[in-house]
Design a protein around this motif. Structure first.
Motif, PDB file in Angstrom:
ATOM      1  N   PRO A  40       0.957  -1.201   0.163  1.00 51.33           N
ATOM      2  CA  PRO A  40       0.045  -0.141   0.009  1.00 51.33           C
ATOM      3  C   PRO A  40       0.948   1.382   0.014  1.00 51.33           C
ATOM      4  O   PRO A  40       1.996   1.227   0.269  1.00 51.33           O
ATOM      5  N   ASN A  41       0.279   2.356  -0.246  1.00 57.75           N
ATOM      6  CA  ASN A  41       0.726   3.680  -0.108  1.00 57.75           C
ATOM      7  C   ASN A  41       1.804   3.883   1.144  1.00 57.75           C
ATOM      8  O   ASN A  41       1.050   3.471   2.276  1.00 57.75           O
ATOM      9  N   GLY A  42       3.086   4.360   1.244  1.00 56.51           N
ATOM     10  CA  GLY A  42       3.729   4.742   2.276  1.00 56.51           C
ATOM     11  C   GLY A  42       4.143   3.101   2.861  1.00 56.51           C
ATOM     12  O   GLY A  42       4.973   2.994   3.959  1.00 56.51           O
ATOM     13  N   ALA A  43       4.307   2.259   2.105  1.00 58.99           N
ATOM     14  CA  ALA A  43       4.731   0.826   2.510  1.00 58.99           C
ATOM     15  C   ALA A  43       6.412   0.954   2.902  1.00 58.99           C
ATOM     16  O   ALA A  43       7.022   0.182   3.312  1.00 58.99           O
ATOM     17  N   GLY A  44       6.940   1.942   1.884  1.00 63.64           N
ATOM     18  CA  GLY A  44       8.152   1.968   2.009  1.00 63.64           C
ATOM     19  C   GLY A  44       9.075   1.245   0.667  1.00 63.64           C
ATOM     20  O   GLY A  44      10.069   1.481   0.718  1.00 63.64           O
ATOM     21  N   LYS A  45       8.313   1.346  -0.258  1.00 62.56           N
ATOM     22  CA  LYS A  45       8.912   0.736  -1.562  1.00 62.56           C
ATOM     23  C   LYS A  45       9.695   1.609  -2.103  1.00 62.56           C
ATOM     24  O   LYS A  45      11.045   1.221  -2.694  1.00 62.56           O
ATOM     25  N   THR A  46       9.447   2.961  -2.262  1.00 63.96           N
ATOM     26  CA  THR A  46      10.190   3.998  -2.914  1.00 63.96           C
ATOM     27  C   THR A  46      11.664   4.177  -2.028  1.00 63.96           C
ATOM     28  O   THR A  46      12.601   4.278  -2.458  1.00 63.96           O
ATOM     29  N   THR A  47      11.309   4.462  -0.693  1.00 63.83           N
ATOM     30  CA  THR A  47      12.701   4.596   0.060  1.00 63.83           C
ATOM     31  C   THR A  47      13.508   3.141  -0.241  1.00 63.83           C
ATOM     32  O   THR A  47      14.722   3.373  -0.190  1.00 63.83           O
ATOM     33  N   LEU A  48      12.984   2.218  -0.360  1.00 65.12           N
ATOM     34  CA  LEU A  48      13.876   0.993  -0.531  1.00 65.12           C
ATOM     35  C   LEU A  48      14.555   0.899  -1.770  1.00 65.12           C
ATOM     36  O   LEU A  48      16.007   0.789  -1.818  1.00 65.12           O
ATOM     37  N   PHE A  49      14.025   1.479  -2.915  1.00 60.86           N
ATOM     38  CA  PHE A  49      14.669   1.868  -4.054  1.00 60.86           C
ATOM     39  C   PHE A  49      15.674   2.802  -4.163  1.00 60.86           C
ATOM     40  O   PHE A  49      16.839   2.638  -4.656  1.00 60.86           O
ATOM     41  N   ASN A  50      15.382   3.933  -3.313  1.00 60.26           N
ATOM     42  CA  ASN A  50      16.489   5.069  -2.865  1.00 60.26           C
ATOM     43  C   ASN A  50      17.535   4.280  -2.096  1.00 60.26           C
ATOM     44  O   ASN A  50      18.679   4.789  -2.604  1.00 60.26           O
ATOM     45  N   LEU A  51      17.504   3.442  -1.413  1.00 62.63           N
ATOM     46  CA  LEU A  51      18.486   2.713  -0.714  1.00 62.63           C
ATOM     47  C   LEU A  51      19.196   2.040  -1.699  1.00 62.63           C
ATOM     48  O   LEU A  51      20.611   2.036  -1.673  1.00 62.63           O
ATOM     49  N   MET A  52      18.835   1.251  -2.567  1.00 61.01           N
ATOM     50  CA  MET A  52      19.128   0.199  -3.240  1.00 61.01           C
ATOM     51  C   MET A  52      19.942   1.065  -4.257  1.00 61.01           C
ATOM     52  O   MET A  52      21.102   0.384  -5.188  1.00 61.01           O
ATOM     53  N   SER A  53      19.456   2.232  -4.889  1.00 62.38           N
ATOM     54  CA  SER A  53      20.228   3.076  -5.788  1.00 62.38           C
ATOM     55  C   SER A  53      21.239   4.007  -5.464  1.00 62.38           C
ATOM     56  O   SER A  53      21.438   4.908  -6.326  1.00 62.38           O
ATOM     57  N   GLY A  54      21.383   4.134  -4.001  1.00 60.77           N
ATOM     58  CA  GLY A  54      22.516   5.080  -3.615  1.00 60.77           C
ATOM     59  C   GLY A  54      21.765   6.395  -3.558  1.00 60.77           C
ATOM     60  O   GLY A  54      22.660   7.251  -3.226  1.00 60.77           O
ATOM     61  N   VAL A  55      20.573   6.689  -3.722  1.00 59.92           N
ATOM     62  CA  VAL A  55      19.902   7.889  -3.426  1.00 59.92           C
ATOM     63  C   VAL A  55      19.884   8.461  -1.920  1.00 59.92           C
ATOM     64  O   VAL A  55      20.102   9.555  -1.648  1.00 59.92           O
ATOM     65  N   LEU A  56      19.915   7.549  -1.337  1.00 63.86           N
ATOM     66  CA  LEU A  56      19.675   7.605   0.368  1.00 63.86           C
ATOM     67  C   LEU A  56      20.633   6.546   1.049  1.00 63.86           C
ATOM     68  O   LEU A  56      20.346   5.370   0.666  1.00 63.86           O
ATOM     69  N   PRO A  57      21.265   6.991   2.263  1.00 63.63           N
ATOM     70  CA  PRO A  57      22.281   5.814   2.704  1.00 63.63           C
ATOM     71  C   PRO A  57      21.159   5.293   4.024  1.00 63.63           C
ATOM     72  O   PRO A  57      20.018   6.136   4.326  1.00 63.63           O
ATOM     73  N   PRO A  58      21.392   3.915   4.003  1.00 63.63           N
ATOM     74  CA  PRO A  58      20.622   3.315   4.978  1.00 63.63           C
ATOM     75  C   PRO A  58      20.954   3.913   6.478  1.00 63.63           C
ATOM     76  O   PRO A  58      22.106   4.272   6.634  1.00 63.63           O
ATOM     77  N   THR A  59      20.013   3.799   7.398  1.00 64.48           N
ATOM     78  CA  THR A  59      20.403   4.080   8.750  1.00 64.48           C
ATOM     79  C   THR A  59      21.037   2.688   9.361  1.00 64.48           C
ATOM     80  O   THR A  59      22.048   2.948   9.979  1.00 64.48           O
ATOM     81  N   SER A  60      20.708   1.623   8.980  1.00 60.25           N
ATOM     82  CA  SER A  60      21.464   0.473   9.459  1.00 60.25           C
ATOM     83  C   SER A  60      21.304  -0.727   8.208  1.00 60.25           C
ATOM     84  O   SER A  60      20.257  -0.517   7.330  1.00 60.25           O
ATOM     85  N   GLY A  61      22.103  -1.672   8.360  1.00 61.87           N
ATOM     86  CA  GLY A  61      21.783  -2.779   7.366  1.00 61.87           C
ATOM     87  C   GLY A  61      22.882  -2.807   5.847  1.00 61.87           C
ATOM     88  O   GLY A  61      23.734  -1.818   6.054  1.00 61.87           O
ATOM     89  N   ARG A  62      22.894  -3.931   5.288  1.00 60.32           N
ATOM     90  CA  ARG A  62      23.905  -3.725   4.048  1.00 60.32           C
ATOM     91  C   ARG A  62      23.229  -4.099   2.979  1.00 60.32           C
ATOM     92  O   ARG A  62      22.192  -4.682   2.726  1.00 60.32           O
ATOM     93  N   ILE A  63      23.813  -3.664   1.654  1.00 62.80           N
ATOM     94  CA  ILE A  63      23.428  -3.916   0.378  1.00 62.80           C
ATOM     95  C   ILE A  63      24.295  -4.665  -0.262  1.00 62.80           C
ATOM     96  O   ILE A  63      25.342  -3.935  -0.255  1.00 62.80           O
TER      97      ILE A  63
END
Ligand SMILES: Nc1ncnc2c1ncn2[C@@H]1O[C@H](COP(=O)(O)OP(=O)(O)OP(=O)(O)O)[C@@H](O)[C@H]1O
Length: 254
Positions: A40-63
């Motif tokens: 659903p909207n706001g589930a975090g899909k775009t944020t996940l893409f932003n993490l995978m593509s280096g647009v945003l750094p994660p708070t924690s975890g690895r890719i």
């Protein structure tokens, strides 16, 4: 075994202030598959893409991409590694021709990216590549038109051509059918299928159109409130009661 996994996230988390947008997401994307992420909207899909593509750094975890840790590689570095990403908002230069847009996209990730605006005739290999991908998406006849004059469906094809131009091994596509007339959707999806099958690409897709997702995906990951709720083949996801309750039930009723 790990060679079969092209992209992997490990306990990925991203917060915005007090909000947890991506919460402990561990995903494995198999090479050569079309792997959709829905929710659903706001589930975090775009944020996940932003993490995978280096647009945003994660708070924690690895890719990991092809076994290599890319967690803190910025977006331009990610593109050079072989990951292409589309955006919900288009990146097209409207006054440049279709061909010029694709040529620049090829060149931006090529070895001449620091001479981005130099006379294009100096780099015939990028022009050649641009024609190749325009043929792939069926836009050769529109190559010399200003990109801004294209119909919406053709702009979506141009975007795909621009992502393909540097020949990435992994494509992250964020709602490629957004805003398209429903009769244009099958053509775009057939094109995406062809790119994957012929070009030996892996595709991660965020998409709201459930007919598209169910027909095209090998694997579907369902996210709700930043977390993975379920993962499986389309038939498994469709039959999953938790998914029905959290998401699909409402969608099909709409
Ligand atoms: N830059 C940001 N700053 C603050 N909050 C953000 C930011 N980006 C996203 N969020 C929040 O993070 C949550 C997840 O948003 P995200 O856009 O990743 O969801 P989504 O699943 O892609 O949604 P949609 O399907 O509507 O595009 C939302 O609550 C959103 O408001």
């Amino acid at each position: 075994m790990t060679e079969r996994i092209i992209l992997q996230t490990e306990h990925l988390r991203r917060t915005f202030g007090g909000l947890v947008a991506v919460d402990d997401v561990s995903l494995q994307v198999r090479r050569g598959t079309l792997h959709s992420i829905i929710g659903p909207n706001g589930a975090g899909k775009t944020t996940l893409f932003n993490l995978m593509s280096g647009v945003l750094p994660p708070t924690s975890g690895r890719i990991l991409f092809e076994g290599r840790d890319i967690t803190n590689v910025p977006a331009h570095g990610i593109a050079h590694l072989g990951i292409g990403r589309s955006f919900q908002i288009t990146n097209i230069f409207p006054s440049l021709t279709v061909l010029e847009n694709v040529r620049l996209a090829a060149q931006a990730v090529g070895k001449h990216n620091f001479t981005f605006w130099r006379d294009y005739r100096a780099f015939p290999e990028y022009i050649e590549r641009a024609w190749e991908v325009l043929a792939m998406v069926g836009l050769q006849k529109r190559a010399h038109l200003p990109a801004g004059t294209l119909a919406h469906g053709d702009k979506r094809k141009l975007e795909l051509a621009m992502i393909l131009a540097p020949n990435p091994r992994l494509l992250l596509l964020d709602e490629p059918t957004a805003g398209m007339a429903s009769e244009q959707v099958p053509e775009l999806m057939a094109l995406i299928e062809r790119i994957r099958a012929v070009g030996d690409k892996t595709i991660v897709l965020v998409e709201h159109n459930m007919h598209v997702v169910m027909a095209a995906s090998d694997v579907i990951t369902v996210m709700v409130q930043g977390r993975v709720l379920a993962e499986g083949a389309p038939a498994e996801i469709r039959a999953d009661e938790r998914v029905q309750r959290a998401y699909l039930g409402q969608l099909y009723e709409e």
